[in-house]
Scaffold this active site. Structure first.
Site, PDB file in Angstrom:
ATOM      1  CG  HIS A 178      10.514   0.723  -2.229  1.00 42.53           C
ATOM      2  ND1 HIS A 178      11.038   0.696  -1.169  1.00 42.53           N
ATOM      3  CD2 HIS A 178       9.531   1.484  -1.971  1.00 42.53           C
ATOM      4  CE1 HIS A 178      10.580   1.253   0.104  1.00 42.53           C
ATOM      5  NE2 HIS A 178       9.342   1.862  -0.365  1.00 42.53           N
ATOM      6  CB  CYS A 179       6.334  -2.950  -2.928  1.00 43.69           C
ATOM      7  SG  CYS A 179       4.478  -3.297  -3.264  1.00 43.69           S
ATOM      8  N   PRO A 180       5.351   0.101  -3.064  1.00 40.87           N
ATOM      9  CG  PRO A 180       4.366   1.822  -4.455  1.00 40.87           C
ATOM     10  CD  PRO A 180       5.213   0.775  -4.539  1.00 40.87           C
TER      11      PRO A 180
END
EC number: 2.3.1.225
Length: 439
Positions: A178-180
């Site tokens: 999950h890429c912030p």
């Protein structure tokens, strides 16, 4: 008491049904009525856009525009045009990565049927062993056995290379991470665009960094000064050089890492958890085939139609008092149901056998009020209590019928016995009539 207000029904169908994105159980945020799906941290996307657009804007104003004057031919215009087009291309890849379904697996409405008994559950004497879903199943991929886990949230067995994202609260196929910065999960359907975004951002940093040095060199040659004095005359170039140098370490290192992952057909999640370096990777098809799978294969369609209508289940028909409801004790004949109270008192035969061998008890209509106040109060509480169903349901009987709980039966028997003893065993009472049959 606080009552949750109903959800706003914007974009409803003609029949008033909600759409899938309006009843979505994950943490995603939808835009344009479900056409774009983002993660719950979509606000970070605005910061990422600013980190890309603001430096390029400074470059175009203070560097590229000055280079247009130094290069009188088409080279000067092309420097500015390439920077603008490349930035737009980079932002489009960012939005596609962030607003695309990463490969969410739809949740099940109900858990799957258990296939075997739980060996860990010890059934006692006279108890049936409980059916439990196995936590782990074994599947075979390319001749190698994998263990897939059961997801309690989505109520399904996760396919191989699938994992549950705790931020988006969804199971994602070929989950990478999950890429912030993107504000979205990276999975099967958007990994290609994510890598292209990271790679293009690296190239954009190199482009801006290089032409800032070109502009400083032009100042040095045109004014015949040292490089330090030329750098002081263009502070914007100095800021951009430092900014792009630092950024290249992050995005450049991320690009190199994902090139390694693609060449070995791994995901970030698998690399950190399973460490395929120490054992064979069953998904590895060779460097060339791995790159073909990532960039040349067809992206599978989404398994979710977020704009589809969610048809509500039809309400259950109201149960009529006259009948139609099958209770667990409906094994008797129909005439027993029509008998009303007589069927209830017939069940008390064994309990009331102390009054004689061939005695029957009858209660006529209207004689219930002649019973003791304790019996009448208990019956009224049972009949007026909302939402409480007795062990013998009377929903399928006539309107004049009623059931009595075991407590009422015992109390009635005790009262009847006391009255019989007080009156010397007479055959009639105020509420009970006893008939003696002689064979």
């Amino acid at each position: 008491m606080y009552v949750v207000p109903p959800p706003e029904r914007s974009g409803l169908g003609s029949d008033g049904d909600l759409r899938v994105y309006q009843t979505w159980k994950g943490s995603n945020i939808f835009f344009l009525q479900g056409r774009f799906v983002f993660g719950p941290d979509v606000r970070s996307l605005a910061l990422t856009i600013c980190l890309i657009a603001v430096p390029v804007t400074i470059f175009c104003i203070f560097v590229a525009r000055k280079l247009m004057d130094d290069f009188s031919d088409s080279w000067g215009v092309s420097i500015l045009a390439v920077a603008v087009v490349f930035t737009i291309y980079d932002l489009v890849l960012l939005l596609v990565t962030s607003g695309k379904d990463p490969g969410i697996i739809p949740r099940n409405a109900h858990p799957p049927e258990p296939e075997a008994l739980d060996p860990n559950m010890d059934a006692g004497a006279g108890q049936t062993p409980q059916l439990r879903l196995p936590r782990i199943k074994e599947v075979e991929v390319n001749g190698i056995t994998f263990k897939v886990k059961y997801c309690d949230t989505c109520m399904l067995y996760r396919p191989p290379r699938c994992s549950h994202c705790s931020i988006c609260n969804n199971c994602v196929e070929k989950f990478d991470h999950h890429c912030p910065w993107v504000g979205q999960c990276i999975g099967l359907r958007n990994y290609r665009f994510f890598f292209m975004f990271v790679f293009s951002t690296t190239l954009l940093c190199i482009y801006v960094h290089a032409f800032c040095w070109v502009y400083i060199r032009e100042i040095t040659e045109s004014e015949h000064t040292t490089i330090w004095k030329a750098m002081l005359k263009t502070p914007a170039s100095i800021v951009l050089i430092i900014y792009t140098f630092i950024s290249m370490w992050f995005v450049g290192g991320l690009t190199a890492f994902h090139l390694y992952l693609i060449s070995t057909n791994q995901t970030t999640y698998e690399n950190f958890r399973y460490r395929y370096d120490r054992r064979s990777n069953p998904h590895n098809k060779g460097v060339v085939n791995n790159f073909k799978e990532t960039f040349c294969s067809t992206i599978p369609p989404s398994k979710n139609d977020f704009r589809a209508l969610v048809h509500r289940e039809p309400p259950l028909p109201p149960r009529s008092v006259a009948g139609g409801f099958m209770s667990p004790n409906m094994g008797k004949a129909n005439d027993d149901i029509e008998m009303g109270r007589k069927a209830v008192w017939a069940d008390m035969g064994p309990a009331m056998s102390d009054h004689g061998n061939n005695e029957r008890l009858h209660v006529k209509d209207g004689e219930l009020g002649e019973l003791s106040p304790d019996v009448r109060t208990t019956v009224d509480e049972q009949s007026e209590r909302p939402g409480v169903h007795q062990r013998r349901s009377s929903w399928g009987r006539k309107s004049g019928s009623w059931d009595m709980s075991p407590e009422v039966m015992a109390l009635a028997g005790r009262v009847g016995g006391e009255q019989s003893q007080n009156r010397g065993g007479s055959s009639s009472g105020s509420g009970l009539v006893t008939e003696n049959r002689y064979t």
